[in-house]
Each structure stands twice: as structure tokens, then as C-alpha cells.
Write an enzyme that holds these catalytic residues in place. Sequence first.
Site, PDB file in Angstrom:
ATOM      1  N   LYS A 106       0.852  -1.196   0.000  1.00 60.14           N
ATOM      2  CA  LYS A 106       0.000   0.000   0.000  1.00 60.14           C
ATOM      3  C   LYS A 106       0.884   1.240   0.000  1.00 60.14           C
ATOM      4  CE  LYS A 106      -3.935   2.067   2.528  1.00 60.14           C
ATOM      5  NZ  LYS A 106      -4.875   1.914   3.662  1.00 60.14           N
TER       6      LYS A 106
ATOM      7  N   SER B 211      -9.933   2.161   2.513  1.00 58.07           N
ATOM      8  CA  SER B 211      -9.017   2.882   1.655  1.00 58.07           C
ATOM      9  C   SER B 211      -8.007   1.983   0.951  1.00 58.07           C
ATOM     10  CB  SER B 211      -8.250   3.909   2.491  1.00 58.07           C
ATOM     11  OG  SER B 211      -7.420   3.250   3.450  1.00 58.07           O
TER      12      SER B 211
ATOM     13  N   SER C 173     -10.403  -0.046   6.753  1.00 58.62           N
ATOM     14  CA  SER C 173      -9.768  -0.015   5.432  1.00 58.62           C
ATOM     15  C   SER C 173      -9.058  -1.289   5.001  1.00 58.62           C
ATOM     16  CB  SER C 173      -8.768   1.134   5.363  1.00 58.62           C
ATOM     17  OG  SER C 173      -9.460   2.331   5.147  1.00 58.62           O
TER      18      SER C 173
END
Length: 495
Positions: free
Chosen positions: A78, A159, A183
Site C-alpha cells: 500500500k 481505503s 480499510s
Amino acid sequence: MHPTDFSLRGALDALAEGAISSEELTRAHLDAIERLNPRINAYITVTAEQALARARESDARRARGEAGPLEGLPLAIKDLFCTEGVRTTAGSRILGNFVPPYESTVTANLLRDGAVFLGKANLDEFAMGSSNTTSAFGPVENPWSRRNDPDARLVPGGSSGGSAAAVAARLALGATATDTGGSIRQPAAFCGIAGIKPTYGRCSRFGIVAFASSLDQAGPVARTVEDCALLLRSMAGFDPKDATSAEVPVPDFAAACARGVRGLRIGVPQEYRLDGMPTEIEALWQRGLEWLRAEGAETVEISLPHTRYALPTYYIVAPAEASSNLARYDGVRYGLRVAEADGDLRDLYERTRAAGFGAEVKRRIMIGTYVLSAGYYDAYYLKAQKVRALIRQDFERAWERVDAIVTPATPSAAFGMDEKQDDPVTMYLNDVFTVTANLAGLPGLAVPAGLDAQGLPLGLQVIGRAFDEETVFAVGAAIERAADFRALPGLRAGA
Ligand code: GLN
């Protein structure tokens, strides 16, 4: 079998047997990324040359008998984890040119154990969102589609939408993610994969771009519960560079996946039964409890009475901490700088932040500074902290009666990219089942458990006691075995 279809465990076995090399495995993923990423947009940055070089080094280590626990496995990271020498954007224009001079502890742990990084995965800007539509680098597309409306482009959740979409579409074997209010779990559920937010303090936050420091936790997403266990074992561990990192041993999470659930008491919180929730989600929840009873667990109705205050509490605490954390982006030390030749310092701050932050991030900063302001601090922030303590107490009471709690992971399946965009509060409702675990600091795992009538994945959530991820993995793996989830997204490598 296409090499991108391996589980992490399967790939480790194939590498150990010499059936495939890390270079071949990595190349297959890079080819898949080249073909599918222009559509899915799961990666902001692809580090192809570096990945191949590391894969070759990994093959050499294995040949010397020095294979680490994750030796040669290609992963997505990420783009919230700082990676030394590799651009780290947090999905924001304000960090669009930021190349960290250091490595986050979690990614350093993965590299230590032999992992290969394919690139940096897309995300909502500063991890604020539930749809991966707020990234400055464009939205991510969910590789799944609706049976009756295959052309509608769906969100992957957020997210960590890039991480989840990459793993679901076979553009990585697993990925790192972070979870401040859901998330990891919500995008995992939307993309038909597994993901765990561990106990607060289990993984170091050092080198992760901060959103809300008392809630942020790193964790893995992968296609099986056991794969999440393998990744978490490497990611976790005490770190003197993070004062909130916990000095507790890291158990063999993968071994816990095989424990079974016989004799466990599973809590079923009545407050997670929402009005207007799709009946399919309620039905799936009941089926999940049925499966656990069939394996020898007992299910117990419990009450977590302050659940209804969790979302408003989260949407005060998280923006408050975010407004403080994001004050560092001032155009002076690193990241974007927008300055006029005759402007003063204040002008530099204003121009830089106006140009660098997107609308959702600005909204959070405004809410955060408001609830922390002298006149409203007691009414909002202090009150929210008190309610947070009550939410934590609800769980402490529950642990006197049960060993784990099972709920739906999300109140809906993946929605369209153009849906729920008009009203921020509608978007915030996505997190209704997940924020409680962050407010209480508890581990929560999402596991794919079935499909809705449109053929979209639905997940269940397992919440456990602090630092008892082993029970969470045991329950999650039992649900996974019973669900036998084999459906595949339409958009994927090797299809
Ligand atoms: N969707 C939530 C938010 O927008 C959670 C985000 C997260 O967990 N990083 O704040």
C-alpha cells in the site's frame, strides 16, 4: 495452473520444490500488471526492474539454502508505507514527488523475510475513504462485476482498494494494507478476499504515513486466511521506533488456523442487526453461525449497547487526529511546494495545502480542527473520548462470556463508482461494522463467505480479544472451510 493463481502457501511449496522460481513468479505478475493495471489502476507505481532484481537475489538465496519464511513471494505494498528510494504518495498530490530516505518497519520485516515488492498500491488519499475514489492518482476498479449489469464499474472499497483489487485480480499474491476504521476489512469483503486488522500495537506504525495515530494499524490482505497468517507473522513484532508498539511475542498464526472451533463461545451482538440491511447479509450471517455450531462452537446472543455511537465517535476522533497529523504538510520540508515570488510564509502554507490536498482530506481537516477548537473541544472531542471508553467497556464485558464475536463485515456489497458519492455521510455508513474494533483496539478479520444475488462477494467479520489473533484466525479459517468460497472475479490474470 497460471502462476498468479497460487496461494502464498502454494507458491512457497512450489518454490521449495523447484517447480517455479521467484523470477518466473515475479515476471508472471509483472506481465499481468502490464495487461490489467491500465484498467484496474491498483498500482500507482510499479517497480518492475527492482522486483526482478530482488527475485533473482531471492532465487540465489534459496539455492544457497538461506530461504526466509516469505522467500521469493511477490507482494503489493500500500502506498502509505514508506519504501526507501521508492516514491510514496499516500494517494495525495501533496506527496506526489516524495521519495522516502528510509523504510517502514513493516516493509523492512517483509524484506528481511525474503518478500519481493512489485510496486505501490493505490489507496484513498491519506487512507480517508471507503471506495478508493479519492486518490489523486485516479479511482481503482473492483475486478468483480454485477451479473445483471456487467458494464457497471464497481468500487473495490477503501481505503486499501488498490491492495485488495490487486490481490483479487491476481496482480499480487498478497499485499500490505492499513485499517483506521475498516480499510483492510471492507475492501477485502468487497473484493472476495481475506484481510486482518491486528490488535493495536501488534505491527509497528514507524514509517507508515499517519492518518489517526490512536486507530491506525497495518495488516495483510490475501486470498486465504492462512496466507494472511503467514504475512502477519512477518509484519508484526515489537519496534523500539514506535512507542505504541507492543512488546509481546508473535505466535505462529498459521498454526492457529488449523485449531478448529470446538468448545469456543461465539458472541452474536444484537446491535449489528441493522434496519434496512439487505436480507442476504442477515442470511449469510446466520449461515456462518450455523457452520460454527456444526464444528462444535456455541453461539451466544450478546449486547454491545454503545455500538450506535461508534460511527459518530469515530468521525470525531479520526478527523481530530488527522488534522493534527496533516499539519506537517507545509511545503517547507518535503512534498509539494506552491509559492509566489512575493508571498510570505502564510501564503506558502495556504497555496501548498490548497493545491496539495483533495476535497475529502480538506473536509476531515476542517472537522478535526473544529472539534479540537477551544469552544467545542469539550462538546465534541472530549465527549467522543468518553464514549470511546464506553465502547471499549462493552467489549470487555462481552469477553467475560464469549471468546470471539462474529458479525457481517459490511452492510452492503460493492457499489458503483458513481454511487454514494454525493453525500459524505452515506459513504461513512460503510464503516458501521468495522470502526468499533479500531476504537477498542481489537483484532478484526474479514473472510469471504458467499455471494449476493448479483454474484458479488460478501464477507463475515471475526473480532477477538486484544492480542488473541490466534482465536480470530481459528474462527476465520473454520468459516472459510465451511464457505468453500471458490467464485472468481471476471477481471483477473490467467482468465
Ligand atoms: N472509511 C474510513 C474513513 O474514511 C476508514 C478509513 C481507514 O480505515 N483508513 O475514515
